[in-house]
Write an enzyme that holds these catalytic residues in place. Structure first.
Site, mmCIF file in Angstrom:
data_model
loop_
_atom_site.group_PDB
_atom_site.id
_atom_site.type_symbol
_atom_site.label_atom_id
_atom_site.label_comp_id
_atom_site.label_asym_id
_atom_site.label_seq_id
_atom_site.Cartn_x
_atom_site.Cartn_y
_atom_site.Cartn_z
ATOM 1 N N GLU A 196 -31.377 -38.883 -16.843
ATOM 2 C CA GLU A 196 -31.822 -39.831 -15.742
ATOM 3 C C GLU A 196 -32.179 -40.726 -17.446
ATOM 4 O O GLU A 196 -31.604 -41.982 -16.844
ATOM 5 C CB GLU A 196 -33.796 -39.785 -15.138
ATOM 6 C CG GLU A 196 -33.589 -40.172 -14.321
ATOM 7 C CD GLU A 196 -34.287 -40.113 -12.990
ATOM 8 O OE1 GLU A 196 -34.296 -39.338 -12.015
ATOM 9 O OE2 GLU A 196 -36.242 -40.035 -13.613
ATOM 10 N N LYS A 225 -30.170 -42.699 -1.963
ATOM 11 C CA LYS A 225 -31.955 -42.477 -1.179
ATOM 12 C C LYS A 225 -30.715 -44.034 -0.065
ATOM 13 O O LYS A 225 -31.435 -43.614 1.243
ATOM 14 C CB LYS A 225 -32.331 -43.295 -1.917
ATOM 15 C CG LYS A 225 -33.444 -42.276 -2.523
ATOM 16 C CD LYS A 225 -34.275 -42.654 -3.478
ATOM 17 C CE LYS A 225 -34.517 -43.043 -4.826
ATOM 18 N NZ LYS A 225 -36.044 -43.161 -5.290
#
Ligand code: PA5
Length: 428
Positions: free
Chosen positions: A278, A413
């Site tokens: 990440e 998302k």
């Protein structure tokens, strides 16, 4: 404390040009001037921790242990992996009827898992620690909706004394809920991102509740903070690790396989994958982090590592000393032919397996970084996690990447919300 060894392709890691680049990164890091520098709260966090903060955490952990047999930690990504990594590293492999257990929820979406979890905890005293920096993440919110109802059905008004919330100080749905219900609250600092938050209440409360020694964990992190803050290339293992892997990346080794022979470290590997994946994987750059546990995976991915596409570098996380071990013994019949190992402990076996595997993979064209950890206990795990965090900041800055944001995790998302017609997304 953590020593680095290297064998493989010739490297030019510490040419004067590269050293000067590393020095600039170092200076910017400590002057808090690089990209994302408003998220550098973790850098001096271990040495800045107050007595009062630690006492409050320990007291709350004691209170949880008194009121419950099970603490369910609800969180995902950086809001669960740090605690999970430390607890898994320190807990025994097997425990008969444990007095106290830390379990996790909200780290995925599984109806079967949640149903079985609620069945499993029935009849045992329960507390919850819900952790979300944003306070809006869907997976933990789903798990909390079920578990909050479970707690209220079971404990009525007393449920609010058994629910602990770790979230942003000023905003988020979880904060509002916690205020409304009067849950005890802990803060995720503004300047610490999820994957760098293991030494904040995010990691420390579950770790303390699990019964581990916070002072030792923080002592290790503090030692790392001190030792790794100097620009001393000969001795700074974090800079060495970052510089070596970056040099290999530039030579086309774009996947790093983190290997360990210690199964207890498998969640340290998961935590590391999140931290590096990440932090670095942006702008079409970055080393892809993968992990293997040996010798298990020598019987599966070992073939690929030895002989597959040559874009792998391997970093071995080697534990030098173990607390508990057994030795092979002489058998009368020697039917299994193992008598040649009599007197060899299983840890000795693993150290030899490390050498054998490392040499084999090296001759297969896989460069090797050794990360040598003296042992697995609170102190050394604290050191190791800080080491990986600071090395990650150097690594990302070497790629000219902001280590502290994660723009890429938003897209999936949004797609899910659109498909589920979340209010505000219907029109899209
Ligand atoms: O490292 C990160 O920032 C992320 O992995 C987050 O920890 C993860 O997405 C969970 O976010 P939150 O704590 O806001 O629920």
């Amino acid at each position: 404390m953590v020593n680095i060894t290297y064998s493989g392709q010739k490297q030019d890691v510490f040419s004067s040009e590269k050293v000067s680049n590393l020095q600039t990164i170092h200076e910017n890091l400590y002057k808090k001037q690089g990209a994302g520098s408003n998220f550098l709260g973790w850098l001096d966090w271990p040495s800045e921790l107050s007595e009062e903060f630690m006492t409050n955490l320990k007291d709350t952990a004691e209170q949880i242990q008194k009121q419950a047999d099970v603490l369910i930690v609800i969180g995902i990504g950086g809001s669960y992996l740090g605690a999970k990594a430390v607890i898994e590293a320190l807990k025994p492999h097997f425990e008969k009827n444990p007095n106290f257990e830390v379990l996790f929820a909200g780290q995925h979406v599984s109806g079967a898992y949640l149903k079985q979890l609620m069945e499993y905890i029935d009849g045992r005293e329960v507390a919850l620690n819900v952790i979300s920096k944003s306070g809006t993440t869907t997976e933990p919110a789903i798990a909390f909706r079920f578990l909050q109802r479970y707690m209220e059905d079971r404990y009525g008004e007393e449920a609010s004394d058994r629910i602990y919330v770790t979230t942003d100080e000023h905003k988020g749905a979880l904060l509002n809920l916690a205020k409304e219900k009067g849950y005890q609250r802990f803060v995720v600092p503004d300047d610490v991102g999820g994957r760098y938050s293991v030494f904040t209440a995010v990691g420390l409360l579950p770790i303390a509740a699990a019964g581990y020694n916070l002072n030792e964990l923080i002592r290790g992190a503090k030692q790392a903070e001190e030792e790794l803050s100097t620009f001393d290339i000969e001795n700074n293992s974090a800079i060495q690790y970052a510089a070596i892997r970056h040099d290999l990346y530039e030579q086309g080794f774009t996947n790093e396989v983190l290997a360990t022979f210690e199964p207890k470290l498998s969640y340290v590997q998961e935590w590391w994958k999140q931290l590096y994946g990440e932090s670095e994987g942006k702008e079409h750059k970055g080393i892809f982090p993968v992990s293997v546990t040996y010798t298990t995976d020598l019987h599966s991915l070992g073939q690929y590592i030895q002989d597959g596409k040559r874009d792998l570098l391997e970093s071995f996380l080697i534990v030098e000393e173990v607390d508990e071990d057994i030795e092979l013994f002489e058998a009368e019949q020697n039917a299994d032919g193992l008598n040649y190992l009599a007197g060899t402990s299983l840890h000795d076996f693993n150290l030899v397996a490390y050498k054998g595997t490392s040499n084999a993979h090296l001759s297969g064209g896989v460069p090797q970084i050794g990360i040598h950890l003296p042992k697995v206990d609170e102190y050394h795990i604290g050191y190791l996690l800080y080491f990986y965090m600071i090395a990650c900041a150097y690594s990302a800055y070497l790629l000219e990447i902001n280590p502290f944001n994660q723009p890429g995790v938003e897209e999936y998302k949004t797609n899910i919300f659109k498909l589920l017609k979340k209010p505000g997304y219907e029109a899209e």
